[in-house]
Scaffold this active site. Structure first.
Site, PDB file in Angstrom:
ATOM      1  N   GLU A  47     -28.785  29.006  19.361  1.00 38.08           N
ATOM      2  CA  GLU A  47     -29.462  27.950  20.127  1.00 38.08           C
ATOM      3  C   GLU A  47     -30.129  26.975  19.154  1.00 38.08           C
ATOM      4  O   GLU A  47     -30.650  27.395  18.119  1.00 38.08           O
ATOM      5  CB  GLU A  47     -30.548  28.630  20.985  1.00 38.08           C
ATOM      6  CG  GLU A  47     -31.479  27.676  21.727  1.00 38.08           C
ATOM      7  CD  GLU A  47     -32.694  28.394  22.346  1.00 38.08           C
ATOM      8  OE1 GLU A  47     -33.193  29.380  21.747  1.00 38.08           O
ATOM      9  OE2 GLU A  47     -33.133  27.958  23.428  1.00 38.08           O
ATOM     10  N   ASN A 107     -31.638  21.296  26.636  1.00 35.82           N
ATOM     11  CA  ASN A 107     -31.342  22.297  25.611  1.00 35.82           C
ATOM     12  C   ASN A 107     -29.893  22.719  25.884  1.00 35.82           C
ATOM     13  O   ASN A 107     -29.625  23.438  26.844  1.00 35.82           O
ATOM     14  CB  ASN A 107     -32.328  23.468  25.762  1.00 35.82           C
ATOM     15  CG  ASN A 107     -32.205  24.481  24.640  1.00 35.82           C
ATOM     16  OD1 ASN A 107     -31.189  24.535  23.960  1.00 35.82           O
ATOM     17  ND2 ASN A 107     -33.228  25.303  24.478  1.00 35.82           N
ATOM     18  N   LYS A 124     -29.235  24.515  29.343  1.00 39.34           N
ATOM     19  CA  LYS A 124     -30.066  25.691  29.642  1.00 39.34           C
ATOM     20  C   LYS A 124     -30.802  25.556  30.974  1.00 39.34           C
ATOM     21  O   LYS A 124     -31.541  24.586  31.182  1.00 39.34           O
ATOM     22  CB  LYS A 124     -31.060  25.893  28.495  1.00 39.34           C
ATOM     23  CG  LYS A 124     -31.893  27.152  28.557  1.00 39.34           C
ATOM     24  CD  LYS A 124     -32.718  27.270  27.272  1.00 39.34           C
ATOM     25  CE  LYS A 124     -33.543  28.505  27.164  1.00 39.34           C
ATOM     26  NZ  LYS A 124     -34.287  28.542  25.881  1.00 39.34           N
ATOM     27  N   GLU A 143     -40.960  24.537  25.727  1.00 37.88           N
ATOM     28  CA  GLU A 143     -39.646  24.091  26.228  1.00 37.88           C
ATOM     29  C   GLU A 143     -39.769  23.325  27.546  1.00 37.88           C
ATOM     30  O   GLU A 143     -39.022  22.383  27.786  1.00 37.88           O
ATOM     31  CB  GLU A 143     -38.702  25.285  26.405  1.00 37.88           C
ATOM     32  CG  GLU A 143     -38.214  25.830  25.086  1.00 37.88           C
ATOM     33  CD  GLU A 143     -37.041  26.772  25.258  1.00 37.88           C
ATOM     34  OE1 GLU A 143     -36.013  26.366  25.798  1.00 37.88           O
ATOM     35  OE2 GLU A 143     -37.176  27.934  24.844  1.00 37.88           O
ATOM     36  N   CYS A 169     -30.286  31.681  25.295  1.00 38.44           N
ATOM     37  CA  CYS A 169     -31.523  32.419  25.025  1.00 38.44           C
ATOM     38  C   CYS A 169     -32.169  33.024  26.270  1.00 38.44           C
ATOM     39  O   CYS A 169     -31.743  34.055  26.748  1.00 38.44           O
ATOM     40  CB  CYS A 169     -32.512  31.551  24.262  1.00 38.44           C
ATOM     41  SG  CYS A 169     -33.846  32.558  23.585  1.00 38.44           S
ATOM     42  N   ASN A 194     -33.467  31.814  20.047  1.00 32.82           N
ATOM     43  CA  ASN A 194     -34.616  31.757  19.125  1.00 32.82           C
ATOM     44  C   ASN A 194     -35.710  32.533  19.836  1.00 32.82           C
ATOM     45  O   ASN A 194     -36.363  32.000  20.747  1.00 32.82           O
ATOM     46  CB  ASN A 194     -35.119  30.321  18.943  1.00 32.82           C
ATOM     47  CG  ASN A 194     -34.222  29.440  18.105  1.00 32.82           C
ATOM     48  OD1 ASN A 194     -34.489  29.188  16.936  1.00 32.82           O
ATOM     49  ND2 ASN A 194     -33.168  28.925  18.714  1.00 32.82           N
TER      50      ASN A 194
HETATM   51  N1  CDT Z   1     -35.710  30.133  23.148  1.00 28.76           N
HETATM   52  C1  CDT Z   1     -36.073  30.960  24.138  1.00 28.76           C
HETATM   53  O1  CDT Z   1     -35.642  30.796  25.273  1.00 28.76           O
HETATM   54  N2  CDT Z   1     -36.947  31.932  23.822  1.00 28.76           N
HETATM   55  C2  CDT Z   1     -37.473  32.822  24.795  1.00 28.76           C
HETATM   56  C3  CDT Z   1     -38.821  33.264  24.426  1.00 28.76           C
HETATM   57  C4  CDT Z   1     -39.528  33.734  25.621  1.00 28.76           C
HETATM   58  S1  CDT Z   1     -40.615  34.945  25.309  1.00 28.76           S
HETATM   59  C5  CDT Z   1     -39.779  36.372  25.793  1.00 28.76           C
HETATM   60  C6  CDT Z   1     -36.616  34.073  25.014  1.00 28.76           C
HETATM   61  O2  CDT Z   1     -36.383  34.418  26.167  1.00 28.76           O
HETATM   62  O3  CDT Z   1     -36.218  34.718  24.047  1.00 28.76           O
END
Ligand code: CDT
Length: 309
Positions: A47, A107, A124, A143, A169, A194
């Site tokens: 991502e 995204n 996303k 985000e 993600c 990420n």
């Molecule tokens: N980039 C991304 O979507 N990160 C989120 C962090 C959320 S905290 C669990 C993820 O779901 O990994």
């Protein structure tokens, strides 16, 4: 004859704020060369692969925000990647921040076929985090400030001899993501992530728990929809903020068949037989025979929880 796609999961180590797109693209080219040496058919990058994970930074100036976005794809930084992949006849998928010509910000990830053509785009849907500065958190996850929720749903594409889909993600934590693609016969889902190694709102949730939730959701999604799932991290310490690694390739039985060992640029490889999805799709997860949609109405008519009287 088996339909085997040799997948290269191109995990990327940290990208710092000061790293240019050109520097990052060179790392992506190096991973592509490693994939070529291993005869991969498709390379999966993370991502927001071209920059640091900028949603951790609170910005108020739109010019600063837009400096992290791409206005066209391919562009000057990524064209060499498209061209070399086409020369190698290797497909690609990677994520980036997309600014559309009419001013929308998503995204996004693209799926590029072996001729270097973009054949699929996904934006996303499940955006985690918050939209205003939150002093209660150990670090920010903005985000919801910088992106709109995706407007394309969860499409799948016939390409590279199979039926492929993408998510990004946080989408991997939601069963609906896999099921909507499962209902279109998806055989291989790719995603980049990420994921911070700690919970900004819960100090005792560390990397082991984070990795557990990560594997749990991917393995369940793969098994319950009898599909391959390829999940690729951007990881390591970005400007002092750690992100989990743990890139994995999961088979349609929900088993992990390849897993990264480092928090750096690393290629994981697996031969994914798309025909291995057939047994599950025709037996325990034969949706047509076994699903009971008359009892699932709440899933699309209701968003939050409604408690009983
Ligand atoms: N980039 C991304 O979507 N990160 C989120 C962090 C959320 S905290 C669990 C993820 O779901 O990994």
């Amino acid at each position: 004859m088996a339909r085997i796609l040799r997948i290269g999961g191109a995990q990327m180590g940290a990208i710092q704020k000061t790293d240019s797109r050109q520097v990052v693209a060179r790392r992506m080219l190096d991973l592509l060369d490693r994939a070529k040496a291993q005869n991969c058919d498709l390379v999966v990058y993370p991502e927001l692969a071209l920059t640091t994970f900028f949603p951790r930074w609170y910005m108020t100036d739109q010019v600063d925000v837009d400096s992290w976005f791409e206005r066209e794809m391919p562009n000057a930084a990524t064209r060499p990647l498209f061209e070399r992949a086409a020369r190698y006849a290797i497909g690609l998928t990677f994520g980036y921040a997309e600014l559309t010509s009419d001013g929308h910000r998503f995204n996004t990830s693209v799926l590029v076929d072996r001729d270097g053509r973009i054949v699929g785009k996904y934006r996303k849907v499940h955006l985690p985090g918050h939209s205003e500065y939150d002093p209660q958190r150990a670090f920010q996850h903005l985000e919801k400030r910088y992106f709109e929720p995706g407007d394309l749903g969860f499409p799948v594409w016939r390409t590279m001899g199979g039926i492929l889909g993408m998510c990004i993600c946080n989408d991997r934590r939601w069963p609906e993501t896999y099921r909507v693609m499962g209902l279109q016969g998806v055989e291989l889902i790719t995603l980049g992530y990420n994921t911070p190694s700690t919970n900004a709102q819960k100090s005792d949730e560390g990397p082991q728990t984070r990795l557990f939730h990560h594997r749990l959701t991917l393995q369940a999604g793969a098994y319950q929809n009898s599909t391959w799932v390829v999940a690729v991290a951007k990881c390591g310490i970005e400007d002092g903020h750690p992100l989990i690694a743990g890139s994995i390739i999961v088979n349609p039985d929900g088993e992990i068949v390849a897993e990264s060992q480092t928090e750096d640029d690393e290629l994981i490889v697996a031969d994914c037989d798309l025909d291995a999805t057939v047994f599950g799709k025709e037996t325990i997860f034969d949706f047509k025979r076994h699903r009971r949609v008359e009892h699932y109405e709440r899933i699309t008519s209701q968003t939050g929880v409604i408690l009983p009287e």
